[in-house]
Design an enzyme around this catalytic site. Sequence first.
Site, PDB file in Angstrom:
ATOM      1  N   ARG A 162     -10.136   1.075   8.997  1.00 22.51           N
ATOM      2  CA  ARG A 162      -9.575  -0.232   9.327  1.00 22.51           C
ATOM      3  C   ARG A 162     -10.651  -1.180   9.841  1.00 22.51           C
ATOM      4  NH1 ARG A 162      -4.007   0.787   8.755  1.00 22.51           N
ATOM      5  NH2 ARG A 162      -2.758  -0.617   9.995  1.00 22.51           N
ATOM      6  N   ARG A 169      11.427  -5.273   5.314  1.00 25.81           N
ATOM      7  CA  ARG A 169      11.119  -3.935   4.790  1.00 25.81           C
ATOM      8  C   ARG A 169      11.993  -2.861   5.440  1.00 25.81           C
ATOM      9  NH1 ARG A 169       4.819  -2.515   4.675  1.00 25.81           N
ATOM     10  NH2 ARG A 169       4.952  -2.539   6.943  1.00 25.81           N
ATOM     11  N   ARG A 214      -0.976  -7.990  13.649  1.00 22.98           N
ATOM     12  CA  ARG A 214      -1.529  -7.068  12.632  1.00 22.98           C
ATOM     13  C   ARG A 214      -2.324  -7.844  11.576  1.00 22.98           C
ATOM     14  NH1 ARG A 214       3.863  -4.416  11.055  1.00 22.98           N
ATOM     15  NH2 ARG A 214       2.735  -3.222   9.483  1.00 22.98           N
ATOM     16  N   ARG A 231      10.762  -0.315  10.597  1.00 22.12           N
ATOM     17  CA  ARG A 231       9.672   0.032  11.504  1.00 22.12           C
ATOM     18  C   ARG A 231       9.671  -0.910  12.704  1.00 22.12           C
ATOM     19  NH1 ARG A 231       4.108   0.758   8.215  1.00 22.12           N
ATOM     20  NH2 ARG A 231       3.414  -0.300  10.105  1.00 22.12           N
ATOM     21  N   LYS A 279       0.815  -1.222   0.000  1.00 24.13           N
ATOM     22  CA  LYS A 279       0.000   0.000   0.000  1.00 24.13           C
ATOM     23  C   LYS A 279       0.848   1.271   0.000  1.00 24.13           C
ATOM     24  CE  LYS A 279      -2.493  -0.659   3.745  1.00 24.13           C
ATOM     25  NZ  LYS A 279      -1.959  -1.944   4.223  1.00 24.13           N
TER      26      LYS A 279
HETATM   27  P1  AMP Z   1       0.145   1.158   9.142  1.00 26.64           P
HETATM   28  O1  AMP Z   1       1.285   2.113   8.971  1.00 26.64           O
HETATM   29  O2  AMP Z   1      -1.061   1.518   8.305  1.00 26.64           O
HETATM   30  O3  AMP Z   1       0.550  -0.279   8.970  1.00 26.64           O
HETATM   31  O4  AMP Z   1      -0.337   1.301  10.668  1.00 26.64           O
HETATM   32  C1  AMP Z   1       0.533   1.018  11.739  1.00 26.64           C
HETATM   33  C2  AMP Z   1      -0.259   0.944  13.042  1.00 26.64           C
HETATM   34  O5  AMP Z   1      -0.898   2.215  13.296  1.00 26.64           O
HETATM   35  C3  AMP Z   1      -1.382  -0.073  13.075  1.00 26.64           C
HETATM   36  O6  AMP Z   1      -0.919  -1.382  13.392  1.00 26.64           O
HETATM   37  C4  AMP Z   1      -2.269   0.514  14.179  1.00 26.64           C
HETATM   38  O7  AMP Z   1      -1.709   0.281  15.462  1.00 26.64           O
HETATM   39  C5  AMP Z   1      -2.163   2.012  13.906  1.00 26.64           C
HETATM   40  N1  AMP Z   1      -3.206   2.456  12.954  1.00 26.64           N
HETATM   41  C6  AMP Z   1      -3.010   2.905  11.678  1.00 26.64           C
HETATM   42  N2  AMP Z   1      -4.177   3.223  11.091  1.00 26.64           N
HETATM   43  C7  AMP Z   1      -5.141   2.950  12.010  1.00 26.64           C
HETATM   44  C8  AMP Z   1      -6.561   3.041  11.995  1.00 26.64           C
HETATM   45  N3  AMP Z   1      -7.238   3.450  10.915  1.00 26.64           N
HETATM   46  N4  AMP Z   1      -7.227   2.690  13.130  1.00 26.64           N
HETATM   47  C9  AMP Z   1      -6.567   2.287  14.236  1.00 26.64           C
HETATM   48  N5  AMP Z   1      -5.240   2.136  14.307  1.00 26.64           N
HETATM   49  C10 AMP Z   1      -4.516   2.468  13.204  1.00 26.64           C
END
Ligand code: AMP
Length: 213
Positions: free
Chosen positions: A88, A122, A164, A153, A13
Site C-alpha cells: 500500500r 457495496r 481511504r 463493510r 479489486k
Molecule cells: P481493503 O480491504 O484492502 O480495502 O483494506 C481495508 C483496510 O485494511 C484499509 O483501509 C487499512 O486500514 C487496512 N489495510 C489493508 N491492507 C493494508 C496494508 N497493506 N497496509 C496497511 N493497512 C492495510
Amino acid sequence: MNLILLGAPGAGKGTQAMKIAERYGLVHISTGDIFRENIRNGTPIGNLAKSYLDKGELVPDEVTCEIVKDRLARPDVRNGYLLDGFPRNLYQAAALDTFAKIDGVININIDQSLLLERICGRRTCKQCGEIYHVSMLNGAENCPRCGGELFQRKDDNPETVASRLNVYNEQTAPLIDYYTKKGLILNFTGTEAPAEVLFEEIRSALDGLGKRP
Ligand code: AMP
C-alpha cells in the site's frame, strides 16, 4: 505466477481478484480480509488493527509486512499467489522485494468521482465473498448466488471512504510509477463496464505474460 493487484478503493479489486485467482489457480491474499478476520476473532492483531480500519488509515507497516511475509512462507503459495491490498506504500513495496519475486502488477485505473457511490452501495456475501452493488440486488437481503447473508463493510461509509482515498492518492498511487519502472505494470480501466469485460482484458494480458520468455 505471483501477482499484485493495485487500484483505488472501490476500483473492483475484490471482484477481479476472485476471478483471477480461480482462473489461474492462485492463492488470493487480501490483507484487508486478514485484518477483518482477526478483528472478528478478537486476536491481538485484530485489536491493534481495528482503530486503523475504522479510520481508513493504514495499519503500521512493520505489522502488515510481517503478516504478509509469514503468509508467503506457507507451502500453499508454491503455485502462485495474488496480493490484493498489499503493498500500500513504497515502504511495503521495498519490503516485499526482499522476500518475494513478483511477475506482474495489475493496475485498475478508475475515475474517482464514481467511487463514493460505488463503495457506499457495496454489499458482500458472508458465505461466498461475492461483492454486489445495492442497485443490482432489487432489495434482496441474501446473496443471489448462494443465499448467504449480505453485509456492508463498516469502513464503507462516506467519512472513512474519503480518508481511504486520501491514503490511496498520497501513499499507494506512487506504486504505479515504482512498478512501471520495473517493467511489471499492466494497466486497465475499471469503468462501469461489467466486471466480466474487465476480467477478459486482464485474462488476455495475463495469458501473454505467461508466454514471455
Ligand atoms: P481493503 O480491504 O484492502 O480495502 O483494506 C481495508 C483496510 O485494511 C484499509 O483501509 C487499512 O486500514 C487496512 N489495510 C489493508 N491492507 C493494508 C496494508 N497493506 N497496509 C496497511 N493497512 C492495510
